[in-house]
Design a protein around this motif. Structure first.
Motif, PDB file in Angstrom:
ATOM      1  N   ASP A   1      -8.592 -17.985 -42.610  1.00 38.60           N
ATOM      2  CA  ASP A   1      -8.501 -17.625 -41.374  1.00 38.60           C
ATOM      3  C   ASP A   1      -7.303 -17.840 -40.393  1.00 38.60           C
ATOM      4  O   ASP A   1      -7.555 -19.767 -40.598  1.00 38.60           O
ATOM      5  CB  ASP A   1      -9.542 -17.236 -40.744  1.00 38.60           C
ATOM      6  N   ALA A   2      -6.326 -17.087 -40.296  1.00 38.44           N
ATOM      7  CA  ALA A   2      -5.456 -17.634 -39.334  1.00 38.44           C
ATOM      8  C   ALA A   2      -6.354 -17.278 -37.722  1.00 38.44           C
ATOM      9  O   ALA A   2      -5.166 -16.610 -37.533  1.00 38.44           O
ATOM     10  CB  ALA A   2      -3.983 -16.997 -39.645  1.00 38.44           C
ATOM     11  N   ASP A   3      -6.760 -17.984 -36.996  1.00 43.72           N
ATOM     12  CA  ASP A   3      -7.461 -17.584 -35.926  1.00 43.72           C
ATOM     13  C   ASP A   3      -6.531 -18.061 -34.522  1.00 43.72           C
ATOM     14  O   ASP A   3      -5.795 -18.734 -34.547  1.00 43.72           O
ATOM     15  CB  ASP A   3      -9.044 -18.108 -35.066  1.00 43.72           C
ATOM     16  N   MET A   4      -5.988 -16.787 -33.654  1.00 40.27           N
ATOM     17  CA  MET A   4      -5.432 -16.763 -32.698  1.00 40.27           C
ATOM     18  C   MET A   4      -6.241 -15.429 -31.381  1.00 40.27           C
ATOM     19  O   MET A   4      -6.222 -14.518 -31.993  1.00 40.27           O
ATOM     20  CB  MET A   4      -4.085 -17.040 -32.681  1.00 40.27           C
TER      21      MET A   4
ATOM     22  N   MET B   1      -5.123 -12.761 -41.215  1.00 40.59           N
ATOM     23  CA  MET B   1      -3.889 -13.250 -39.938  1.00 40.59           C
ATOM     24  C   MET B   1      -4.873 -12.686 -38.797  1.00 40.59           C
ATOM     25  O   MET B   1      -4.739 -11.032 -39.399  1.00 40.59           O
ATOM     26  CB  MET B   1      -3.335 -13.164 -40.794  1.00 40.59           C
ATOM     27  N   THR B   2      -4.653 -12.682 -37.624  1.00 40.25           N
ATOM     28  CA  THR B   2      -4.808 -12.266 -36.737  1.00 40.25           C
ATOM     29  C   THR B   2      -3.793 -11.903 -36.054  1.00 40.25           C
ATOM     30  O   THR B   2      -2.276 -12.071 -36.378  1.00 40.25           O
ATOM     31  CB  THR B   2      -5.048 -13.092 -34.910  1.00 40.25           C
ATOM     32  N   GLY B   3      -3.319 -10.703 -35.405  1.00 39.94           N
ATOM     33  CA  GLY B   3      -1.986 -10.160 -34.883  1.00 39.94           C
ATOM     34  C   GLY B   3      -1.186 -11.015 -34.136  1.00 39.94           C
ATOM     35  O   GLY B   3       0.148 -11.191 -33.746  1.00 39.94           O
ATOM     36  N   ARG B   4      -2.270 -11.417 -32.753  1.00 36.36           N
ATOM     37  CA  ARG B   4      -1.914 -12.192 -31.853  1.00 36.36           C
ATOM     38  C   ARG B   4      -0.994 -13.964 -32.980  1.00 36.36           C
ATOM     39  O   ARG B   4       0.002 -14.226 -31.740  1.00 36.36           O
ATOM     40  CB  ARG B   4      -3.163 -13.025 -31.502  1.00 36.36           C
ATOM     41  N   TRP B   5      -1.902 -14.074 -33.566  1.00 36.37           N
ATOM     42  CA  TRP B   5      -1.443 -15.051 -34.282  1.00 36.37           C
ATOM     43  C   TRP B   5       0.176 -14.681 -34.914  1.00 36.37           C
ATOM     44  O   TRP B   5       1.226 -16.062 -34.700  1.00 36.37           O
ATOM     45  CB  TRP B   5      -2.285 -15.875 -35.758  1.00 36.37           C
TER      46      TRP B   5
ATOM     47  N   HIS C   1      -7.019 -10.105 -39.914  1.00 33.28           N
ATOM     48  CA  HIS C   1      -8.632 -10.262 -39.161  1.00 33.28           C
ATOM     49  C   HIS C   1      -8.555 -10.278 -37.977  1.00 33.28           C
ATOM     50  O   HIS C   1      -8.847 -11.135 -37.379  1.00 33.28           O
ATOM     51  CB  HIS C   1      -8.468 -12.242 -39.055  1.00 33.28           C
ATOM     52  N   SER C   2      -7.869  -9.138 -37.705  1.00 34.80           N
ATOM     53  CA  SER C   2      -7.803  -8.451 -36.179  1.00 34.80           C
ATOM     54  C   SER C   2      -7.060  -8.849 -35.291  1.00 34.80           C
ATOM     55  O   SER C   2      -6.187  -9.200 -36.040  1.00 34.80           O
ATOM     56  CB  SER C   2      -9.348  -8.429 -35.237  1.00 34.80           C
ATOM     57  N   TYR C   3      -6.447  -8.051 -34.097  1.00 36.13           N
ATOM     58  CA  TYR C   3      -5.699  -8.393 -33.490  1.00 36.13           C
ATOM     59  C   TYR C   3      -6.282 -10.002 -32.979  1.00 36.13           C
ATOM     60  O   TYR C   3      -5.544 -10.640 -32.250  1.00 36.13           O
ATOM     61  CB  TYR C   3      -4.665  -7.547 -32.393  1.00 36.13           C
ATOM     62  N   SER C   4      -6.948  -9.526 -31.888  1.00 33.86           N
ATOM     63  CA  SER C   4      -7.418 -10.303 -30.760  1.00 33.86           C
ATOM     64  C   SER C   4      -8.164 -11.346 -31.226  1.00 33.86           C
ATOM     65  O   SER C   4      -8.219 -12.366 -30.220  1.00 33.86           O
ATOM     66  CB  SER C   4      -7.725  -9.508 -29.846  1.00 33.86           C
ATOM     67  N   HIS C   5      -8.706 -11.508 -32.391  1.00 32.14           N
ATOM     68  CA  HIS C   5     -10.372 -12.683 -32.856  1.00 32.14           C
ATOM     69  C   HIS C   5     -11.014 -11.619 -32.611  1.00 32.14           C
ATOM     70  O   HIS C   5     -11.585 -12.936 -31.750  1.00 32.14           O
ATOM     71  CB  HIS C   5      -9.301 -13.834 -33.072  1.00 32.14           C
ATOM     72  N   TYR C   6     -11.945 -10.889 -31.405  1.00 32.34           N
ATOM     73  CA  TYR C   6     -12.948 -10.457 -30.638  1.00 32.34           C
ATOM     74  C   TYR C   6     -13.140  -9.787 -31.482  1.00 32.34           C
ATOM     75  O   TYR C   6     -12.672  -9.405 -32.614  1.00 32.34           O
ATOM     76  CB  TYR C   6     -12.609  -9.673 -29.321  1.00 32.34           C
ATOM     77  N   ALA C   7     -14.955 -10.344 -30.286  1.00 31.91           N
ATOM     78  CA  ALA C   7     -15.856  -9.932 -31.381  1.00 31.91           C
ATOM     79  C   ALA C   7     -15.729  -8.080 -31.956  1.00 31.91           C
ATOM     80  O   ALA C   7     -16.214  -8.042 -30.958  1.00 31.91           O
ATOM     81  CB  ALA C   7     -17.457 -10.548 -31.416  1.00 31.91           C
TER      82      ALA C   7
END
Length: 297
Positions: free
Chosen positions: A91-94, A128-132, A154-160
């Motif tokens: 997971d590339a979280d951001m 990957m998140t879009g923000r990442w 992994h979503s754009y914002s990594h919000y739930a």
């Protein structure tokens, strides 16, 4: 004055020798030209005969009950007579609001981890998140163009996508699909080529509402059956032991490629990869695990 006979013979011999040398050089040059042109022609012929097939379309699961987004956890457990497979996922979280922290020097990437996977020739799936992808477009592009890897959402914002998910802010149901599509758009802008139609919920938190919201997007939600425990871990050996103790044939392992939140993951891989190979496991991407589950595509 006429030269003596022995001098004439010497001159004739020298002339004959020079003529032979020139002839030899000419033949050598012709042979050299022939040797250069022949491989070129052969190469062109071989190129003409070679057909490059497009990569197979990534497999997806059929919609779940009532048309909900399907959820994949792991591939079927293979019998002992077949080669077991395992998928390492990262997971590339951001989150959308972590830009100031990145600007201040916090690292949400992990280039050493990617280098280790490449050096060991280990296929992997990056969620990957879009923000990442926006923060590290060159790395996103490099990962997304490497045939070893595939990039999932992994979503754009990594919000739930549910309430009460590890304290994460929540995406409203009306915005869930748009958040996912925004991430795919960020991947395209960064130049990611190997995108796959898979989605991992931030925190792994989902419910029927979120599965219903994403269903029109045609994605397969991907969970896992092995938790690495690498998030905020400081003991690489403990992370490696947890993975090695949990892996079974067909497993999907969740890990992270974020230095600030998972600083020991790359070191843990140095133990995990050779040990799983010693056990006979073959590393695959998630798309292969899904296809093994009898998916369509």
């Amino acid at each position: 004055m006429i030269a003596p006979a022995h001098k004439l013979n010497a001159r004739r011999l020298a002339a004959l020798t020079a003529t032979c040398a020139l002839t030899s050089l000419a033949l050598t040059a012709l042979a050299a030209c022939g040797s250069q042109s022949a491989p070129g022609a052969g190469s062109r012929d071989r190129t003409a005969r070679t057909t490059v097939s497009a990569p197979p379309r990534p497999a997806t699961l059929a919609p779940g009950p009532a048309g909900l987004t399907p959820v994949f956890k792991n591939a079927p457990r293979t019998p002992a007579s077949t080669t077991p497979t395992v998928a390492l996922t990262f997971d590339a979280d951001m989150t959308a609001d972590q830009g100031p922290r990145a600007a201040a020097g916090e690292r949400f990437d992990n280039p050493a981890l990617v280098r280790t996977l490449r050096r060991e020739k280990v296929p992997a799936t990056f969620f990957m998140t879009g923000r990442w992808a926006e923060e590290y477009p060159a790395q996103a592009r490099s990962i997304g163009r490497d045939p070893l890897f595939e990039v999932a959402n992994h979503s754009y914002s990594h919000y739930a996508f549910t309430d009460r998910c590890y304290g994460l802010p929540t995406v409203p149901a009306s915005r869930m699909r748009a958040d996912m599509e925004r991430a795919f758009a960020a991947f395209r802008k960064a130049g990611v080529e190997h995108q796959v139609p898979y989605f991992r919920f931030p925190g792994g938190c989902y419910d029927k509402r979120s599965l219903r919201a994403l269903a029109p997007g045609g994605v397969t939600a991907v969970q896992w059956d092995v938790v690495s425990g690498d998030a905020f871990a400081t003991d690489a050996d403990a992370v490696a032991r947890q993975v090695l103790d949990g892996v079974r044939p067909g497993s999907v392992v969740v890990m992270h490629c974020t230095r600030s939140a998972a600083p020991t993951t790359e070191r843990a891989l140095r133990t995990i990869i050779p040990e799983l190979r010693e056990r006979g496991f073959r590393f695959v991407r998630v798309s292969e695990q899904i296809r093994a589950a009898g998916a369509r595509g």
